[in-house]
Scaffold this active site. Structure first.
Site, mmCIF file in Angstrom:
data_model
loop_
_atom_site.group_PDB
_atom_site.id
_atom_site.type_symbol
_atom_site.label_atom_id
_atom_site.label_comp_id
_atom_site.label_asym_id
_atom_site.label_seq_id
_atom_site.Cartn_x
_atom_site.Cartn_y
_atom_site.Cartn_z
ATOM 1 C CG HIS A 1 -1.719 -1.236 1.524
ATOM 2 N ND1 HIS A 1 -2.454 -1.527 2.345
ATOM 3 C CD2 HIS A 1 -1.794 -2.056 0.535
ATOM 4 C CE1 HIS A 1 -2.802 -2.637 2.392
ATOM 5 N NE2 HIS A 1 -2.486 -3.087 0.972
ATOM 6 N NE ARG B 1 -3.000 0.835 -10.281
ATOM 7 C CZ ARG B 1 -2.435 1.242 -11.075
ATOM 8 N NH1 ARG B 1 -1.806 2.494 -11.088
ATOM 9 N NH2 ARG B 1 -1.631 0.338 -11.519
ATOM 10 N NE ARG C 1 -8.347 -1.345 -10.900
ATOM 11 C CZ ARG C 1 -7.000 -1.692 -10.644
ATOM 12 N NH1 ARG C 1 -6.107 -2.255 -12.089
ATOM 13 N NH2 ARG C 1 -6.300 -1.229 -9.603
ATOM 14 C CD GLU D 1 -5.798 -6.652 -14.291
ATOM 15 O OE1 GLU D 1 -4.806 -5.857 -14.064
ATOM 16 O OE2 GLU D 1 -7.184 -6.475 -13.714
ATOM 17 C CG ASN E 1 1.613 -3.092 -14.256
ATOM 18 O OD1 ASN E 1 2.112 -2.971 -15.086
ATOM 19 N ND2 ASN E 1 0.769 -2.393 -13.700
ATOM 20 C CG ASP E 2 -2.368 -8.085 -12.416
ATOM 21 O OD1 ASP E 2 -1.584 -8.821 -11.734
ATOM 22 O OD2 ASP E 2 -3.119 -7.352 -11.816
ATOM 23 N NE ARG F 1 2.045 -6.192 -10.219
ATOM 24 C CZ ARG F 1 0.758 -5.331 -10.563
ATOM 25 N NH1 ARG F 1 -0.522 -6.143 -11.037
ATOM 26 N NH2 ARG F 1 0.534 -4.311 -10.104
ATOM 27 C CB CYS G 1 -4.109 1.188 -18.157
ATOM 28 S SG CYS G 1 -4.685 -0.033 -17.426
HETATM 29 C C1 PEP Z 1 -2.174 -3.740 -14.118
HETATM 30 O O1 PEP Z 1 -2.232 -5.068 -13.773
HETATM 31 O O2 PEP Z 1 -1.444 -3.556 -15.282
HETATM 32 C C2 PEP Z 1 -2.859 -2.698 -13.773
HETATM 33 C C3 PEP Z 1 -2.899 -1.528 -14.432
HETATM 34 O O3 PEP Z 1 -3.716 -2.865 -12.417
HETATM 35 P P1 PEP Z 1 -2.703 -2.751 -11.056
HETATM 36 O O4 PEP Z 1 -1.328 -2.407 -11.398
HETATM 37 O O5 PEP Z 1 -3.478 -1.897 -10.292
HETATM 38 O O6 PEP Z 1 -2.824 -4.427 -10.875
HETATM 39 MG MG MG Z 2 -3.622 -5.338 -12.398
#
Ligand code: PEP
Ligand code: MG
Length: 752
Positions: free
Chosen positions: A363, A470, A506, A605, A628-629, A639, A676
């Site tokens: 966080h 977010r 989101r 994702e 990212n996911d 990650r 994103c």
């Molecule tokens: C992602 O997974 O790319 C994303 C934008 O969401 P978060 O980083 O909040 O998991």
């Molecule tokens: Mg994500």
């Protein structure tokens, strides 16, 4: 050797203190001390080894070993018995040292004739400073009492080292907390900062490790422990605590009321330590145990004890968070770890943050990212090394902190910062220009956000909207579930601040690493693949519905965009969408205006969604790739795991091929697509994504300038043929080819 009594040990400490009070350089003092300890312990040898650097111990003073070996004999951490004491932070007591496994023969010291060995660590609060050793010819095991007495002496030496009593010429005698240190951690949030340390929990400085009057000291410690107990009891009695918080406080209470703890501290005092030094001695011992304990639960309990010791020290010394010290200008926060709400409280007053623990998805990292504050995590040792007011450089790009940097390092760092500032100025000049490529393609650049505080960046960065808002931060920073109206107010303010630009909200993405303080934590073996995001939303739809209601009210008849995190299959999207549509009906029936336009989208994702039935692509109003996911699941590489998170390149041909596949599927159904994840904000990755067909990229506001600059310099068709050629050649990653192409372009531009 006669058995030693408590008063012997007090006498020794007194002699030690008196000797330290006499004038003299560091070396003279150390020499006097070794003499005094050997004399008092009735051993032939007493030696002090101090760390030269984190891996090397140096013999700094000795009584009994050859004088020529001082500052010559060095040992690596873990080498020989001395190295063993240093590595594990525990005493070694042997009647027959040469027979001990790992014994290292050091001919230069004349050591072979000494049979008995007792070594204890010189450490302060887990910070290893050196080793104190006594040796004697007679083969005998040292008594528990003697071990204890030597530990107490080592404790005082540690305090005196901290206070700079042994500052001298040699490297190993430089004062602690004066040397420059480079701490290598991990990247939490990119960016650079120069400033001064502000400790979240200031260290308490003990200036009086030795005390003459044990009765007074015992009275002081009893009274302080009494005060501590009352404060913990008050905490427990206060407010409406949930079960979890109660459990933690119960454990605190158990320690605070532990007789063993108080008894050990009283024994330390009987040996001649002051109340403060006694607390620290037990705290150091607990920290040494902490590093040996593999069990996470026990480690947590030892952390509790550590926190309690800090509280106790603050009560005893009156030092602490209310010292009245003022936060310096350009403060860089240094902490073991910090909660999101506390970090938000500091807010933009901070230039940077360096954490001893933490993780990329913690966080604190999310808040630091939202506030665009450079963050270094896992900087092991920072809280013990840093003092309030120390100069510090935070290199969030590399995950490095330079504490008390040498001038040359600062100068190089400032150059780097100046270059970054110049680049920012250039980017500002592009703010109102489109991201128009040389081949005439316009790419929409949007920003990611998560706090009200982010919204001003819309203007500053020139972002066309918020591609990802977010919403979890509003949930994470509270200690209870936010109310619908509170959320509706926040969302309405976000929409107002966006001033007509699109904001894609989101819905709550919790679970995995993001655990709400007021929700029962799920003990999952693999939380990133566990009960998270929309899975929680669909299983417990109350929050999803409440969020949808709040968003509909916030839109107040204007446009609204909602997307769901971590959709893995069409059915999940259908159900989530149905929940939102039901709420629109409900809200309308209650008299709230219907949004003028309602877009409902999904985050892609996981690879599974890329292969969802056509109906999904037809039904989704838009899709946003959560890179990212997606990348972590595509490559099966966590990650948040430093060891693997950078292992696979986003520009890997398989991954780009996969992205192309998603672009094609969206094109077939006419579904708008954006990207994103963090990669959208990296210029080379961004141009490659655009070359693969992405037309909307959403990123951190600070990345918009660099990404736009590069996009405006490239011809995406040419870039695509470079990428395709590398793929056809069977390359693993297109990165080398793209970089070479970019370099040639720059050369051509220069020549032209
Ligand atoms: C992602 O997974 O790319 C994303 C934008 O969401 P978060 O980083 O909040 O998991
Ligand atoms: Mg994500």
């Amino acid at each position: 050797m006669p058995e030693r009594s408590e008063s012997d040990s007090r006498k020794l400490l007194k002699r030690l203190r008196d000797s330290l009070a006499e004038p003299g350089q560091g070396q003279e003092r150390l020499d006097r001390i070794t003499h005094l300890i050997a004399d008092s312990m009735k051993t032939e040898v007493c030696s002090i080894y101090l760390f030269r650097d984190p891996e090397t111990l140096e013999l700094c003073a000795t009584e009994g070993l050859r004088a020529e070996s001082v500052h010559q004999t060095r040992l690596r951490l873990g080498e020989g018995l001395v190295g063993r004491v240093a590595r594990f932070g525990l005493p070694v007591n042997s009647a027959n040292a040469p027979q001990e496994p790992g014994f290292r023969f050091m001919p230069e010291t004349g050591e072979e004739i000494y049979s008995s060995f007792l070594g204890v660590p010189i450490q302060r609060l887990g910070e290893k400073l050196g080793v104190l050793v006594v040796q004697s010819k007679a083969a005998r095991q040292f008594l528990d009492d003697e071990v204890y007495a030597l530990e107490v002496v080592a404790m005082v030496l540690a305090e005196m080292t901290e206070l700079g009593a042994f500052v001298g010429e040699g490297d190993a005698l430089r004062a602690l907390h004066k040397q420059s240190v480079m701490l290598r951690g991990a990247v939490g949030q990119e960016g650079t900062a120069e400033g001064f340390v502000w400790l979240h929990e200031p260290r308490v400085v003990v200036t009086n490790p030795v005390a003459d009057d044990p009765l007074t000291e015992i009275e002081r410690i009893r009274s302080a422990v009494g005060e501590l107990r009352v404060s913990v009891d008050d905490l427990l009695a206060a407010q409406s605590l949930d079960k979890e918080q109660k459990q933690v406080l119960e454990a605190y209470r158990m320690f605070a009321h532990s007789r063993g703890w108080l008894r050990r501290m009283e024994e330390d005092i009987q040996r001649g330590l002051s109340a403060e030094a006694a607390v620290e001695k037990e705290q150091s011992a607990a920290r040494a145990r902490l590093s040996q304990v593999p069990d996470a639960y026990l480690r947590d309990r030892l952390h509790d004890l550590d926190d309690l010791s800090n509280r106790l020290l603050r009560i005893l010394t009156g030092q602490g968070s209310d010292t009245g010290a003022e936060m310096p200008q350009n403060a860089v926060l240094v902490a073991r770890n910090i909660g999101p709400a506390e970090l938000l409280d500091y807010g933009r007053k901070l230039r940077g943050v360096v954490l001893e623990e933490g993780s990329v998805g913690s966080h604190a990292a999310i808040v630091a990212r939202a506030l665009a504050i450079p963050l270094v995590i896992n900087a092991s040792g920072i809280t013990t090394q840093a003092l309030n007011g120390d100069a510090i450089l935070v290199d969030g790009d590399q995950g490095i902190a330079h504490l008390r940097p040498e001038e040359t390092v600062s100068a190089a760092f400032r150059d780097k910062m100046a270059m970054q500032a110049q680049a920012q100025q250039r980017y500002a000049g592009l703010r109102d220009k489109p991201a128009l490529t040389l081949c005439g393609q316009t790419i929409a650049l949007q920003m990611n956000a998560g706090l009200m505080a982010d919204l001003p960046s819309l203007e500053g960065s020139g972002a066309e909207g918020v591609g990802l808002f977010r919403t979890e931060l509003q949930f994470l920073v509270r200690n209870k579930m936010p109310k619908r109206q509170e959320l509706a107010d926040i969302y309405a303010r976000v929409m107002q601040a966006a001033n007509g630009r699109r904001v894609a909200f989101r819905t709550l993405d919790i679970g995995s690493d993001k655990v709400l303080p007021y929700m029962k934590p799920q003990d999952e073996p693999n939380p990133a693949m566990g009960w998270r995001a929309i899975r929680v939303g669909l299983d417990k739809p109350g929050v999803l519905r409440m969020q949808a209601q709040a968003l509909i009210r916030a839109a107040n008849g204007g446009p609204l965009s909602i997307m769901f995190p971590f959709i893995c299959e069409y059915a999940e999207f259908k159900s989530a969408r149905a929940h939102v549509l039901q709420q629109v009906e409900r809200e309308t029936a209650l008299g709230h205006p219907v949004p003028s336009t309602l877009e409902i989208g999904a985050m892609l994702e996981t690879p599974s969604l890329a292969y969802a039935p056509q109906a999904f692509f037809d039904e989704a109003d838009f899709i946003s790739i959560g890179g990212n996911d997606l990348k972590q699941f595509f490559f099966a590489a966590d990650r948040e795991n430093e060891r693997v998170r950078r292992r696979y390149d986003t520009l890997n041909t398989s991954f780009l091929g996969f992205i192309e596949n998603i672009v094609d599927r969206c094109a077939q159904s006419g579904t708008s697509l954006s990207f994103c994840g963090e990669d959208a904000g990296r210029p080379i990755e961004a141009i490659c994504l655009a070359a693969m067909g992405l037309r909307v990229l959403s990123m951190r506001p600070a990345s918009i300038g660099p990404v736009k600059t590069l996009l405006r310099r490239v011809d995406l068709r040419q870039l695509r043929s470079v990428i395709d050629a590398a793929r056809a050649e069977g390359k693993e990653s297109v990165r080398p080819a793209v970089i070479e192409w970019l370099a040639n372009q720059t050369d051509e531009a220069r020549q032209g």
